[in-house]
Design a protein around this motif. Structure first.
Motif, PDB file in Angstrom:
ATOM      1  N   ALA A 149       4.897  72.219 -39.666  1.00 27.12           N
ATOM      2  CA  ALA A 149       4.960  72.390 -41.119  1.00 27.12           C
ATOM      3  C   ALA A 149       4.427  71.160 -41.853  1.00 27.12           C
ATOM      4  CB  ALA A 149       6.395  72.679 -41.554  1.00 27.12           C
ATOM      5  N   ILE A 150       4.759  69.961 -41.350  1.00 20.47           N
ATOM      6  CA  ILE A 150       4.262  68.745 -41.999  1.00 20.47           C
ATOM      7  C   ILE A 150       2.757  68.636 -41.835  1.00 20.47           C
ATOM      8  CG2 ILE A 150       4.325  66.229 -41.954  1.00 20.47           C
ATOM      9  CD1 ILE A 150       7.258  66.403 -41.106  1.00 20.47           C
ATOM     10  N   GLU A 151       2.255  68.911 -40.631  1.00 23.90           N
ATOM     11  CA  GLU A 151       0.806  68.836 -40.420  1.00 23.90           C
ATOM     12  C   GLU A 151       0.073  69.841 -41.307  1.00 23.90           C
ATOM     13  OE1 GLU A 151      -2.605  68.910 -36.900  1.00 23.90           O
ATOM     14  OE2 GLU A 151      -0.473  68.945 -36.366  1.00 23.90           O
ATOM     15  N   GLN A 152       0.596  71.048 -41.422  1.00 17.94           N
ATOM     16  CA  GLN A 152      -0.042  72.052 -42.278  1.00 17.94           C
ATOM     17  C   GLN A 152      -0.042  71.626 -43.727  1.00 17.94           C
ATOM     18  OE1 GLN A 152       2.084  75.678 -41.393  1.00 17.94           O
ATOM     19  NE2 GLN A 152       1.398  75.691 -39.255  1.00 17.94           N
ATOM     20  N   ALA A 153       1.061  71.011 -44.188  1.00 17.19           N
ATOM     21  CA  ALA A 153       1.134  70.549 -45.570  1.00 17.19           C
ATOM     22  C   ALA A 153       0.103  69.452 -45.838  1.00 17.19           C
ATOM     23  CB  ALA A 153       2.539  70.049 -45.892  1.00 17.19           C
ATOM     24  N   VAL A 154      -0.057  68.543 -44.880  1.00 16.56           N
ATOM     25  CA  VAL A 154      -0.993  67.426 -45.052  1.00 16.56           C
ATOM     26  C   VAL A 154      -2.432  67.904 -44.976  1.00 16.56           C
ATOM     27  CG1 VAL A 154      -1.815  65.252 -44.049  1.00 16.56           C
ATOM     28  CG2 VAL A 154       0.640  65.699 -44.212  1.00 16.56           C
ATOM     29  N   THR A 155      -2.777  68.633 -43.926  1.00 14.74           N
ATOM     30  CA  THR A 155      -4.176  69.064 -43.747  1.00 14.74           C
ATOM     31  C   THR A 155      -4.574  70.149 -44.739  1.00 14.74           C
ATOM     32  OG1 THR A 155      -3.503  70.648 -42.039  1.00 14.74           O
ATOM     33  CG2 THR A 155      -4.147  68.442 -41.311  1.00 14.74           C
ATOM     34  N   GLY A 156      -3.589  70.841 -45.312  1.00 17.26           N
ATOM     35  CA  GLY A 156      -3.894  71.884 -46.289  1.00 17.26           C
ATOM     36  C   GLY A 156      -4.072  71.369 -47.698  1.00 17.26           C
ATOM     37  N   ASP A 157      -3.799  70.093 -47.915  1.00 17.22           N
ATOM     38  CA  ASP A 157      -3.963  69.522 -49.252  1.00 17.22           C
ATOM     39  C   ASP A 157      -5.451  69.371 -49.566  1.00 17.22           C
ATOM     40  OD1 ASP A 157      -4.251  67.052 -51.180  1.00 17.22           O
ATOM     41  OD2 ASP A 157      -2.174  67.722 -51.379  1.00 17.22           O
ATOM     42  N   PRO A 158      -5.874  69.719 -50.790  1.00 13.91           N
ATOM     43  CA  PRO A 158      -7.303  69.641 -51.130  1.00 13.91           C
ATOM     44  C   PRO A 158      -7.876  68.228 -51.043  1.00 13.91           C
ATOM     45  CG  PRO A 158      -5.961  70.113 -53.081  1.00 13.91           C
ATOM     46  CD  PRO A 158      -5.084  70.281 -51.898  1.00 13.91           C
ATOM     47  N   ASN A 159      -7.037  67.208 -51.106  1.00 14.90           N
ATOM     48  CA  ASN A 159      -7.519  65.830 -51.038  1.00 14.90           C
ATOM     49  C   ASN A 159      -7.548  65.266 -49.621  1.00 14.90           C
ATOM     50  OD1 ASN A 159      -7.896  65.445 -53.885  1.00 14.90           O
ATOM     51  ND2 ASN A 159      -5.666  65.363 -54.087  1.00 14.90           N
ATOM     52  N   TYR A 160      -7.113  66.067 -48.650  1.00 12.49           N
ATOM     53  CA  TYR A 160      -7.118  65.594 -47.264  1.00 12.49           C
ATOM     54  C   TYR A 160      -8.541  65.560 -46.724  1.00 12.49           C
ATOM     55  CZ  TYR A 160      -6.597  65.653 -42.196  1.00 12.49           C
ATOM     56  OH  TYR A 160      -6.708  65.372 -40.855  1.00 12.49           O
ATOM     57  N   ARG A 161      -8.855  64.471 -46.036  1.00 11.96           N
ATOM     58  CA  ARG A 161     -10.128  64.330 -45.334  1.00 11.96           C
ATOM     59  C   ARG A 161      -9.835  64.129 -43.859  1.00 11.96           C
ATOM     60  NH1 ARG A 161     -10.932  66.193 -49.344  1.00 11.96           N
ATOM     61  NH2 ARG A 161     -12.259  65.561 -51.091  1.00 11.96           N
ATOM     62  N   HIS A 162     -10.596  64.775 -43.005  1.00 14.52           N
ATOM     63  CA  HIS A 162     -10.325  64.766 -41.573  1.00 14.52           C
ATOM     64  C   HIS A 162     -10.154  63.336 -41.058  1.00 14.52           C
ATOM     65  CE1 HIS A 162     -10.270  66.153 -37.464  1.00 14.52           C
ATOM     66  NE2 HIS A 162     -11.187  65.254 -37.158  1.00 14.52           N
ATOM     67  N   GLY A 163      -9.038  63.105 -40.376  1.00 17.08           N
ATOM     68  CA  GLY A 163      -8.777  61.798 -39.797  1.00 17.08           C
ATOM     69  C   GLY A 163      -8.148  60.798 -40.745  1.00 17.08           C
ATOM     70  N   LYS A 164      -7.889  61.210 -41.974  1.00 16.54           N
ATOM     71  CA  LYS A 164      -7.294  60.304 -42.976  1.00 16.54           C
ATOM     72  C   LYS A 164      -6.109  60.999 -43.647  1.00 16.54           C
ATOM     73  CE  LYS A 164     -11.584  57.795 -43.863  1.00 16.54           C
ATOM     74  NZ  LYS A 164     -12.538  57.319 -44.876  1.00 16.54           N
ATOM     75  N   PRO A 165      -4.931  60.852 -43.059  1.00 18.25           N
ATOM     76  CA  PRO A 165      -4.594  60.025 -41.900  1.00 18.25           C
ATOM     77  C   PRO A 165      -4.907  60.710 -40.575  1.00 18.25           C
ATOM     78  CG  PRO A 165      -2.630  61.122 -42.670  1.00 18.25           C
ATOM     79  CD  PRO A 165      -3.725  61.479 -43.647  1.00 18.25           C
TER      80      PRO A 165
END
Length: 466
Positions: free
Chosen positions: A392-408
């Protein structure tokens, strides 16, 4: 005869049961046995699992009902003490009440019988530190302080030791507050945000439980609310006594606030008093400035400004709350196991100026993780996830429009040993690693303290050099 003496005399012929053999109930059972009262302990664990504690209590004449059906016949008891972590509206408890059984708790009983002034603290975040600060300040003033509730020890078992000129400082969770029918003399609500929605029917029940801290006060009581939190600010019209605010964003008429010059101020009927610079506070982070503002407001009039300032300069913090563990190979390790919600993670991350390596994840309290994602993206360079909420945490982070692969960068760990090992392998000189779960511990540990201590034990065992 004290109120406590009168109470124990009144229930001498009653049949009393305690649900759950935790530390506080074990001490309570011993107290009731000493008072000559018939006691039973009900626990879903077997007597073998309960171990020596159960064996010792049986030697004192305590009856045990253990195993899966431990709640089956509550109607046979006159008084039942529920454990705070048990849902108040559990069908078995509801049925017991309907059949005339008195269902209460250790903290309810303590409030009824306590002979001294009580300072009570609740909130979604910051209540442990705020409670400790109040106790430290009162202690610095020379008062005899009894610290307990959701922090420290249970206070009811030592009721006979408490004197009228002492002071009790108690941290109260929503589980404890939901059934309270008394309020403290001084009440501090640090903030209210979504939390424990796995245990409450809905957010309104959670808020109402927190409000129980003030709903039973009188005209001579004192309530301290966070002006910067929308929910706590809205509670002000329901305050029955003196209402004070604290704020780090703007001056308040009555209460403590952070000035634009970086100094803490206290406003009362005599005027505005300049206290000390926020730089004098030993604890890091703006959230700890908020904790001080609330605690100062709570003790103002009971503690001199000099003693408040001394605590600010000397107090090193609460275990498991951004607790420095060690430095090895130029890497600093911190334990923030008490960060059991997304808002607490935000506070922890905001306490550092650099990007962090963070170990997160745990038990699912049904709280959305989206609100913490902006802070994760800003403050975390490597996120190591474990436990039930990892997905759930990974999905929330990677699903955010401001997420860029590898950051974090996101890594997975099987358990705490694996998580610390991955952090140790990833970290370089100058890095900061922090256990900041954003979740409760119950998928792997009985409480956040055990989780934090296990983390510290593993970190302490790391070799000196990378």
């Amino acid at each position: 005869m004290t109120r406590a003496d009168a109470f124990f005399e009144s229930i001498r012929d009653r049949n009393v049961a305690f649900i759950g053999l935790g530390v506080s109930h074990a001490d309570m059972v011993k107290l009731f046995v000493r008072k000559g009262i018939r006691v039973s302990v009900l626990d879903k664990r077997t007597e073998e699992e309960l171990g020596k504690t159960a064996a010792d209590l049986k030697m004192l004449g305590v009856t045990f009902v253990a195993g899966r059906d431990y709640l089956k016949n509550l109607e046979q008891y006159d008084v039942v003490f529920r454990t705070p972590g048990m849902k108040y509206y559990l069908p078995e408890l509801q049925k017991a009440r309907e059949n005339g059984v008195v269902v209460t708790s250790e903290m309810e009983m303590f409030f009824d019988l306590c002979p001294c002034r009580i300072f009570g603290v609740t909130g979604s975040d910051g209540k442990t530190t705020s409670t400790t600060l109040i106790a430290e300040m009162l202690g610095a003033q020379g008062r005899r302080v009894h610290l307990g509730g959701n922090i420290g020890r249970a206070l009811m078992p030592i009721i006979d030791e408490i004197q009228s000129d002492d002071v009790a400082v108690v941290e109260l969770s929503s589980f404890q507050l939901i059934s309270m029918r008394r309020s403290p003399d001084v009440a501090l609500i640090t903030n209210i945000a979504p939390n424990h929605l796995d245990m409450h029917k809905d957010m309104q029940e959670y808020i109402d439980a927190k409000k129980n801290l003030i709903w039973h006060q009188n005209a001579f009581s004192k309530t301290v609310l966070n002006l910067d939190n929308e929910i706590t600010r809205s509670i002000a019209p329901e305050v029955r006594g003196q209402c004070y605010f604290f704020s780090r964003r703007e001056p308040v008429r009555y209460g403590a606030f952070l000035g634009e010059d970086g100094y803490l101020y206290m406003a009362d009927k005599k005027g505005v008093h300049k206290l000390f610079s926020r730089e004098d506070i030993r604890l890091p982070g703006i959230h700890n400035v908020e904790n001080y503002l609330g605690a100062i407001t709570a003790v103002w009039g009971s503690v001199d400004a000099e003693n408040i300032h001394r605590v600010a300069k000397e107090f090193a913090g609460v275990e498991h709350r951004i607790e420095f563990v060690r430095e090895t190979g130029g890497v600093k390790w911190y334990n923030d196991s008490i960060a059991t919600s997304p808002t607490r993670m935000i506070a922890g991350l905001n306490s550092f100026q650099q990007k962090l390596i963070v170990i997160a994840g745990g038990y699912d309290k049904k709280i959305p993780f989206a609100p913490m994602v902006p802070s994760v993206l800003e403050h975390v360079k490597t996120l190591i996830l474990m436990g039930k909420t990892a997905d759930a945490i990974e999905q929330a982070v990677t699903g955010d429009p401001n997420y860029r692969h590898g950051k974090p960068k996101i890594l997975r760990a099987e358990n705490m040993e694996d998580a610390v090992g991955k952090a140790h392998k990833t970290a370089a000189e100058g890095d900061v690693v922090m256990l900041c779960p954003a979740c409760a511990s119950f998928d792997m540990y009985r409480n956040f303290e055990l989780r934090g201590r296990h983390y510290k034990q593993i970190v302490e065992s790391l070799p000196e050099q990378q």
